[in-house]
Design an enzyme around this catalytic site. Structure first.
Site, PDB file in Angstrom:
ATOM      1  N   ARG A 262     -11.382   1.114 -30.764  1.00  0.00           N
ATOM      2  CA  ARG A 262     -10.423   0.244 -30.822  1.00  0.00           C
ATOM      3  C   ARG A 262     -10.990  -1.058 -29.702  1.00  0.00           C
ATOM      4  NH1 ARG A 262      -4.873   3.739 -31.071  1.00  0.00           N
ATOM      5  NH2 ARG A 262      -5.566   5.128 -32.985  1.00  0.00           N
ATOM      6  N   ARG A 277      -7.129   4.123 -21.392  1.00  0.00           N
ATOM      7  CA  ARG A 277      -7.499   3.223 -22.716  1.00  0.00           C
ATOM      8  C   ARG A 277      -8.899   2.793 -22.758  1.00  0.00           C
ATOM      9  NH1 ARG A 277      -3.121   0.543 -24.724  1.00  0.00           N
ATOM     10  NH2 ARG A 277      -1.898   1.231 -23.266  1.00  0.00           N
ATOM     11  N   GLU A 349       1.809   8.459 -23.508  1.00  0.00           N
ATOM     12  CA  GLU A 349       1.493   8.802 -25.084  1.00  0.00           C
ATOM     13  C   GLU A 349       0.275   9.594 -25.260  1.00  0.00           C
ATOM     14  OE1 GLU A 349       1.329   5.385 -27.440  1.00  0.00           O
ATOM     15  OE2 GLU A 349       0.415   6.630 -29.059  1.00  0.00           O
ATOM     16  N   SER A 352       1.020  10.348 -31.420  1.00  0.00           N
ATOM     17  CA  SER A 352       2.137   9.447 -32.512  1.00  0.00           C
ATOM     18  C   SER A 352       2.093  10.119 -33.658  1.00  0.00           C
ATOM     19  CB  SER A 352       1.366   8.103 -32.294  1.00  0.00           C
ATOM     20  OG  SER A 352       2.549   7.231 -32.839  1.00  0.00           O
ATOM     21  N   ARG A 391      -7.187  11.859 -23.818  1.00  0.00           N
ATOM     22  CA  ARG A 391      -5.885  11.715 -22.854  1.00  0.00           C
ATOM     23  C   ARG A 391      -5.520  13.232 -22.729  1.00  0.00           C
ATOM     24  NH1 ARG A 391      -1.964   6.805 -25.014  1.00  0.00           N
ATOM     25  NH2 ARG A 391      -3.537   5.188 -24.649  1.00  0.00           N
TER      26      ARG A 391
END
Length: 427
Positions: A262, A277, A349, A352, A391
């Site tokens: 990403r 991130r 988070e 999801s 994560r």
RNA sequence: GGAGAGGUGGUCGAGUGGUCGAAGGCACCGGUCUCGAAAACCGGAGCGGGUUCACGCCCGCCGAGGGUUCGAAUCCCUCCCUCUCCGCCA
């Protein structure tokens, strides 16, 4: 993509539902375009019908050996009129499509209205954050302590927002991936896939990343419209693109462990430290393709499949129902799982899980045929992380750290770690 | 990377630029026959869109996109993909 018919028949209602997620649909423009489209399409098709009829007549006349010159004269300007009409139609159609393909999904009625993450609604918490009798280190410090996690090195190899893991941390990363895959395949009924990490623009259109969110993607050089996958959701979901399944094939439960890439173009300045991130991270993804009547059961089920991983790893987490403003464009309803991070003293988070209903299926032409039904109907698609491995790794590191910086491996993970119980300083 | 051959409906496979959405076979669905099945025979079947209260009518789709033509599955151009042989590689 929303049903174009719904946009015509129930425009005001659609606009109202979209407004709930902060999307302003230009109702007047839609009405104007639709009226114009209808007029042009009718005219274009009439001209096409006339062309077809006359061409056929010419063919027949020629077959009988008649003189076709007069007939040719009659159609002399037909081509031009048709061309004018159809190119104008294409123009209107393109404008219409540009709007329609950019409209996000309609939020499910159970989704709370809201602006951003502040308005998300916590559903429940699991586990109790541990009390530390020493000053906690974050994963960056923990990793740097023994050289197992190196961001500076990664910056030299590539640039910012990459990580190099080595030794036991690299091993832990692999163990997590294997553990998750094994759990999803052995206990939750998913079929394991190995998929391309590069996909074309059609696939990205299908799941909804394109045309609007290309900035978040890494696009490859060349004229092939190839992109690195931002999530395995893209290749897995597109497996059913252009397919007509039989009802008894449903549900499809698919999982894959892939890297995700990403560019996070909009997120510079956020979470700059550590591996929260990154431009590249691994993830085990779950995708379900289901009968429309069962997609909300499947959503709850998938949430459970993701929660099961965190529970097995004994990581405290909470489940959050996203508000309308915080959902991805394709989602009708989304749960986030947020794992406890002691260094940040908050939940972050880690998964999801979304039901896209028929939003992606319509873009992909993914359908199924109901027993005894003639017309195929659209499927429902769901996707969820099960889980984000990077994560998860840092959550394990931070939650299981000891005063000396060593890290206790969760019980459930040890079979995938050759029985290693603690990650210590190198010998 | 080099050379060649191809991409047609669920599948196999025809298709001289003119009534071709496309023959035929297989598979599929319905029917006749049968106690039942098989066989045989008859019939039906693609996807998307527009319009209509509806029956229906119309448009588009032969890998994708352009072009030529009154008319394109058929001719031309570009691209993609598949197969065979050679080379290279994991």
């Amino acid at each position: 993509m929303l049903d174009p018919k719904l946009l015509r028949s129930d425009l005001a209602n659609v606009a109202a539902r979209l407004a709930r997620r902060g999307y302003a649909l230009d109702v007047d423009r839609m009405k104007t375009l639709e009226a114009r489209r209808r007029e042009l399409q009718t005219r274009t098709e009439e001209l096409q019908a006339e062309r077809n009829a006359r061409s056929k007549a010419i063919g027949q006349a020629k077959g009988r050996g008649e003189d076709i010159e007069p007939l040719l004269a009659e159609v002399s300007d037909l081509g031009e009129r048709l061309e004018a009409s159809s190119s104008e139609l294409a123009e209107i159609q393109a404008q219409f499509d540009a709007i329609v393909t950019g409209i996000p999904n309609l939020p499910h009625e159970s989704v709370p209205s809201g602006q951003d993450e502040e308005d998300n609604v916590e559903q429940h918490r699991w586990g109790t954050p541990r009390e530390f009798d020493f000053t906690v280190r974050d994963h960056t410090d923990l990793g740097a302590l023994y050289g197992y996690l190196d961001f500076e090195l990664a910056t030299r190899l590539t640039g910012s927002r990459f990580a190099v893991m080595r030794g036991p941390i690299a091993r832990l990363h692999r163990a997590l991936a294997q553990f998750m895959l094994d759990m999803q395949t052995r206990q939750h009924g998913y079929e394991e896939f190995q998929v391309p990490y590069i996909v074309n623009d059609d696939s990205l259109f299908g799941t909804g990343q394109l045309p609007k969110f290309g900035d978040d993607l890494f696009r490859l050089e060349g004229d092939q419209n190839y992109y690195l996958i931002p999530t395995a959701e893209v290749p897995l979901t597109n497996i059913v693109r252009d397919a007509i399944l039989k009802a008894d094939q449903l549900p499809l439960r698919m999982t894959a462990h892939t890297p995700c890439f990403r560019s996070e173009a909009g997120a510079y300045g956020r979470d700059t430290r550590g591996m929260i991130r990154q431009h590249q991270f691994d993830k085990v993804e779950m995708v379900q393709v289901v009968h429309p009547e069962h997609s909300y059961e499947a959503l709850e089920e998938m949430r459970g499949h993701a929660e099961a991983i965190l529970q097995a790893l004994e990581l405290p987490y909470r489940t959050v129902l996203l508000c309308t403003g915080d959902m991805g464009a394709a989602a009708a309803k989304t749960y986030d799982l947020e794992v406890w991070l002691p260094s940040q003293n908050s939940y972050r988070e880690i998964s999801s899980i979304s039901n896209a209903e028929d939003f992606q299926a319509r873009r992909m032409h993914a359908r199924f045929r109901e027993q005894g039904q003639k017309k195929p109907s659209l499927l429902h698609t769901l996707n969820g992380s099960g889980l984000a491995i990077g994560r998860c790794l840092l959550a394990v590191m931070e939650n299981n750290q000891q005063a000396d910086g060593s890290i206790v491996i969760p019980e459930a993970l040890r079979p995938w770690m050759d029985g290693i119980e603690v990650i210590n300083a190198p010998d």
